[in-house]
Enzyme design. Structure first.
Site, PDB file in Angstrom:
ATOM      1  N   SER A 150     -13.029  -5.592  -2.452  1.00 19.31           N
ATOM      2  CA  SER A 150     -12.851  -5.438  -3.890  1.00 19.31           C
ATOM      3  C   SER A 150     -11.879  -4.316  -4.181  1.00 19.31           C
ATOM      4  CB  SER A 150     -14.189  -5.115  -4.535  1.00 19.31           C
ATOM      5  OG  SER A 150     -14.702  -3.925  -3.972  1.00 19.31           O
ATOM      6  N   LYS A 171      -8.014   4.312   4.011  1.00 21.36           N
ATOM      7  CA  LYS A 171      -8.233   2.994   4.635  1.00 21.36           C
ATOM      8  C   LYS A 171      -6.982   2.493   5.361  1.00 21.36           C
ATOM      9  CE  LYS A 171     -12.354   1.930   2.486  1.00 21.36           C
ATOM     10  NZ  LYS A 171     -13.532   1.221   2.938  1.00 21.36           N
TER      11      LYS A 171
END
Lengths: 313, 313
Positions: free
Chosen positions: A77, A52
């Site tokens: 999250s 990411k």
């Protein structure tokens, strides 16, 4: 419709100074077990421990100086929150991260350690979005979507691009499917830099929205999100779905037990820590090994952030 | 008394075709935490998952063709048995491995998977030795000692030699101390290939025979072997003790909890699997970090063979 080869090359150049060129590992034993040559691209060794980072860096660097000065905001999250926090820190930008109060403590701590400004909220999509809007309004920060954003997808593509730089003759690359940002980026890289290289997605059966979306031709969602692969509970978006429809050969669904077994095999044989979401792509390969016998297979390990005190085995 | 630089160079040449040149990893976060530059030499990525491969290969290749034809025998509860089995397989030699019946199943399976001929015996030193003698007598196989054998020590030295090839200016290298074969080999490499490079041993307080041996000037043993670092329960021998006396600066003892914490830190931050014995050297560095602030520090991770279903955290 789909971004150009030049856009992928630009993303590689943009992302490279702020990310690790992660290693590609192999295992004789796993090759023998599967009857294929498997190349594992290890984003678990990426900065903050997941792919990411690539999408977050590329997105932030696509913003204007004025936008960057106001900061960025996301709700996450997990790994994307860490990626935005660390990318923003490296690039001198403020990062506001909205996290559900029940997110793993280890992930909340990591976001804070990277300098992210954490706001906790209830664990519902509505609460997350409301809190994010409030911060956008108050600060003027740019919202960063973890997977349905072309700059994020282009950033994500750089992992498979690097893999294909080393092994240009892969027959297929497996990537996990959650929000669709990684598998879309992977498919773009395979399309432009591979030689007849397919992209196959691995998805937990429990959250098989992407599998169903390919069947129905429209974006499907999940009734429940009961999978150990906590990074894959989300659904596709209008930016990545067309890419997936066009460039992903198929999606293979795996049971929870298959995810855990695949993860254990990697831990024991490769001696590396991958998280359950990473194991999903490898579990899909294990499940379909007959089809890929004798092939050269890439597998993207998406990340390695897991609470080692709370393991499924 | 101690082997020559040429002997170490020869071992490197002998071992290299049959072993991996294991990677050296670093972590910005760990460097910041300790205030030193730390280079982790990852023998957990070695063939069969531990440095022991190096000593086993070097020893077998030191035997005459006649000796090799009769095979090799050892008793081992763990990694050395696997190392002998795999080395012997690669070199076309029969390997008889005597294992205590209570050794971890995962290790027995691994020895068999590498083609080792396993004989189980009671979990006492006497039973192991008796069974080994019987096999020696019946087959003419050469006994291989896991740590108190100069060819094994020279083989082990090649890990630190490789580390110093990459980072010749290390101030100190930490290695775990069990039977003494790894720390002795490490100290030899530091002596010949380092520039004023110290060697420091890490040892579990629960089995601090080597620490006490350096104090008393003679080889001490342990009353009990109650440590999680199952590779470090043995004691020094007449081949490695003089090297350790001459070339190891000191031995730092660590508590069981410190071993577990060090292991967890490595799993979480480096995303790699190391076994408790490996974590002992790093725990010793963590315990003495004040002394090594600002230094360039090498740490040998001895191996990564652990039952992931039975973890201490």
């Amino acid at each position: 419709m789909i971004p150009s080869k030049e856009a992928l090359l630009k993303a590689q150049k943009t992302v490279q100074p702020y990310t690790h060129k992660t290693p590609v590992l192999t295992s004789t034993l796993i090759n023998e077990l599967i009857g294929a040559e498997v190349f594992f691209k290890c984003e678990n060794f990426q900065k903050m421990g997941a792919f990411k980072m690539r999408g977050a860096v590329n997105k932030i660097l696509s913003l204007s100086p004025e936008e960057r000065a106001k900061g960025v905001v996301t709700h996450s999250s997990g790994n994307f929150g860490q990626a935005v926090a660390l990318s923003a820190k490296l690039l001198g930008v403020s990062a506001y991260i909205v996290m559900p109060e029940n997110a793993p403590q280890v992930k909340k701590n990591a976001v804070r350690a990277y300098g992210g400004i954490v706001t906790e909220c209830e664990s519902t999509i509505a609460a997350r979005e409301q809190e994010t809007h409030r911060i956008q309004k108050e600060t003027g920060a740019t919202f960063m979507h973890p997977s349905n954003d072309m700059e994020v997808i282009l950033g994500n593509s750089t992992s498979a691009s690097e893999l294909l730089e080393k092994h240009s003759d892969l027959d297929v690359i497996f990537a996990p499917v959650g929000g669709g940002g990684l598998v879309a980026g992977t498919a773009l890289a395979a399309h432009y830099f591979g030689t007849n290289c397919q992209t196959v997605g691995g998805e937990p059966l429990a959250v098989d929205d992407a599998y169903r979306s390919l069947l129905s031709g429209k974006i499907e969602t999940n009734e429940t999100t009961n999978t150990i692969a906590d990074g894959l509970r989300t659904y596709l978006g209008d930016q990545n779905f067309p890419i997936i429809q066009q460039l992903v050969s198929k999606i293979i669904r795996v049971e929870e037990q298959e995810i855990v077994q695949a993860m254990q095999l990697i831990w024991e044989r490769l001696k590396i820590i991958i998280e359950p979401s990473s194991a999903v792509a490898f579990a899909a390969l294990l499940k379909s090994e007959e089809e890929f016998k004798g092939k050269k297979v890439g597998v993207i390990f998406s990340g390695g952030n897991i609470d080692v005190k709370n393991l499924p085995f």
